[in-house]
Design a protein around this motif. Structure first.
Motif, PDB file in Angstrom:
ATOM      1  N   GLU A  54       3.240  -6.082  -1.703  1.00  0.00           N
ATOM      2  CA  GLU A  54       3.242  -5.457  -0.402  1.00  0.00           C
ATOM      3  C   GLU A  54       4.155  -4.144  -0.533  1.00  0.00           C
ATOM      4  O   GLU A  54       4.234  -3.225   0.374  1.00  0.00           O
ATOM      5  CB  GLU A  54       3.879  -6.316   0.596  1.00  0.00           C
ATOM      6  CG  GLU A  54       5.345  -6.689   0.472  1.00  0.00           C
ATOM      7  CD  GLU A  54       5.735  -7.727   1.430  1.00  0.00           C
ATOM      8  OE1 GLU A  54       6.790  -7.696   1.858  1.00  0.00           O
ATOM      9  OE2 GLU A  54       4.968  -8.232   2.242  1.00  0.00           O
ATOM     10  N   ILE A 187       5.162  -0.905  15.589  1.00  0.00           N
ATOM     11  CA  ILE A 187       5.364  -1.282  14.161  1.00  0.00           C
ATOM     12  C   ILE A 187       6.336  -0.654  13.554  1.00  0.00           C
ATOM     13  O   ILE A 187       6.914   0.381  13.894  1.00  0.00           O
ATOM     14  CB  ILE A 187       3.875  -1.023  13.584  1.00  0.00           C
ATOM     15  CG1 ILE A 187       3.535   0.625  13.524  1.00  0.00           C
ATOM     16  CG2 ILE A 187       2.806  -1.903  14.285  1.00  0.00           C
ATOM     17  CD1 ILE A 187       2.403   0.824  12.756  1.00  0.00           C
ATOM     18  N   SER A 190       7.257  -1.420   7.299  1.00  0.00           N
ATOM     19  CA  SER A 190       6.943  -2.650   6.607  1.00  0.00           C
ATOM     20  C   SER A 190       5.541  -3.339   6.750  1.00  0.00           C
ATOM     21  O   SER A 190       4.938  -4.171   6.292  1.00  0.00           O
ATOM     22  CB  SER A 190       8.112  -3.797   6.484  1.00  0.00           C
ATOM     23  OG  SER A 190       8.035  -4.049   7.980  1.00  0.00           O
ATOM     24  N   GLN A 191       5.116  -2.896   8.154  1.00  0.00           N
ATOM     25  CA  GLN A 191       3.918  -3.499   8.765  1.00  0.00           C
ATOM     26  C   GLN A 191       2.672  -2.626   8.421  1.00  0.00           C
ATOM     27  O   GLN A 191       1.493  -3.021   8.707  1.00  0.00           O
ATOM     28  CB  GLN A 191       4.129  -3.712  10.117  1.00  0.00           C
ATOM     29  CG  GLN A 191       5.284  -4.565  10.272  1.00  0.00           C
ATOM     30  CD  GLN A 191       5.514  -4.677  11.981  1.00  0.00           C
ATOM     31  OE1 GLN A 191       5.790  -3.717  12.556  1.00  0.00           O
ATOM     32  NE2 GLN A 191       5.436  -6.001  12.600  1.00  0.00           N
ATOM     33  N   TYR A 194      -0.040  -4.135   6.432  1.00  0.00           N
ATOM     34  CA  TYR A 194      -0.969  -5.058   7.241  1.00  0.00           C
ATOM     35  C   TYR A 194      -1.966  -4.475   8.055  1.00  0.00           C
ATOM     36  O   TYR A 194      -2.888  -4.813   8.336  1.00  0.00           O
ATOM     37  CB  TYR A 194      -0.089  -5.932   7.590  1.00  0.00           C
ATOM     38  CG  TYR A 194      -0.802  -6.902   8.397  1.00  0.00           C
ATOM     39  CD1 TYR A 194      -1.126  -8.188   7.776  1.00  0.00           C
ATOM     40  CD2 TYR A 194      -0.841  -6.994   9.886  1.00  0.00           C
ATOM     41  CE1 TYR A 194      -1.720  -9.167   8.176  1.00  0.00           C
ATOM     42  CE2 TYR A 194      -1.555  -7.960  10.250  1.00  0.00           C
ATOM     43  CZ  TYR A 194      -2.148  -9.143   9.556  1.00  0.00           C
ATOM     44  OH  TYR A 194      -2.657 -10.059  10.116  1.00  0.00           O
ATOM     45  N   VAL A 195      -1.404  -3.269   8.759  1.00  0.00           N
ATOM     46  CA  VAL A 195      -2.130  -2.708  10.010  1.00  0.00           C
ATOM     47  C   VAL A 195      -3.342  -1.978   9.291  1.00  0.00           C
ATOM     48  O   VAL A 195      -4.481  -1.913   9.901  1.00  0.00           O
ATOM     49  CB  VAL A 195      -1.241  -1.726  10.811  1.00  0.00           C
ATOM     50  CG1 VAL A 195      -1.945  -0.929  11.770  1.00  0.00           C
ATOM     51  CG2 VAL A 195      -0.198  -2.432  11.371  1.00  0.00           C
TER      52      VAL A 195
END
Length: 237
Positions: A54, A187, A190-191, A194-195
């Motif tokens: 990630e 957000i 770090s997100q 994912y988004v």
């Protein structure tokens, strides 16, 4: 010295990056091995490369740019505006469009690019991804043979350090202590992966990226002891 720079000559920018593949298992065997080697010292004890994937978006070798937002000041008499726009979609198109913007509107000696931690991250990441995508590096990003004082880059994090290289100050912290409205929305960095890969909500990421560009401009205004931008002065194009 900052007060002498014409604000209209500064291009403020920020990028959002994600791992090039949605997950580690989609990498070919050789790329997996190279990622394992690249991240060996960054991973915590017992943490596998797959668990660490990630974070792949922070390296230009394993990540890609999904949004590049820019902003610039315009003045007409006493009227000040800050115009913000974004490039998103296929990475090669993002980079080509940004290249065209630099070459056509910000290529003169007086023009400067500005970001937060941009000398360490944004500028080199863009240049490396341009090479990977076989795109000519524009003059403002090509630093070969240039002396430090010839590099047309401003970095608000570097300006805040005043020569102290021992610490990292986030844009969120800097805006907080300087009394600037927080650039962050629903957000955080770090997100973003994912988004993008899971929710496939690029508009949400564009909004997040543009807020950072506005925040960098606000920080520079505070460094110059000038009035902060208000909502009516910010134009999204």
């Amino acid at each position: 010295m900052l007060e002498r720079i014409n604000l209209e000559n500064i291009l403020f920018l920020d990028i959002e990056t994600v791992p090039e593949q949605p997950n580690y298992t989609l990498l070919d065997e050789e790329t997996q091995l190279l990622y394992d080697l690249k991240t060996h010292y960054q991973r915590k004890d017992g943490q596998s490369p797959e668990e660490f994937y990630e974070k792949a978006g922070i390296w230009a070798e394993f990540g890609k740019i999904i949004c590049l937002s820019v902003g610039y000041f315009t003045f007409k008499g006493d009227i000040r505006h800050f115009r913000v726009t974004s490039f998103h979609g296929e990475e090669s198109k993002i980079l080509k469009d940004f290249n065209n913007l630099l070459n056509n509107h910000f290529s003169q000696p007086q023009h400067i690019m500005c970001g937060h931690n941009a000398k360490e991250f944004d500028f080199p990441f863009i240049a490396r991804r341009m090479i990977i995508n076989n795109i000519a590096i524009p003059l403002k990003l090509n630093l070969f043979g240039k002396k430090p004082w010839e590099v047309p880059h401003l970095d608000t994090m570097e300006l805040w350090k005043f020569g102290d290289y021992k610490s990292f100050t986030s844009l969120k912290l800097l805006t907080k202590i300087l009394g600037i409205p927080s650039p962050k929305g629903d957000i955080d960095g770090s997100q973003v992966g994912y988004v993008y890969h899971v929710e496939k909500d690029i508009d949400r990421i564009v909004t997040y990226c543009e807020k950072d560009v506005i925040a960098v401009a606000q920080v520079l205004l505070r460094f110059r002891r000038e009035e902060l931008l208000v909502d009516d002065e910010i134009i999204h194009v």
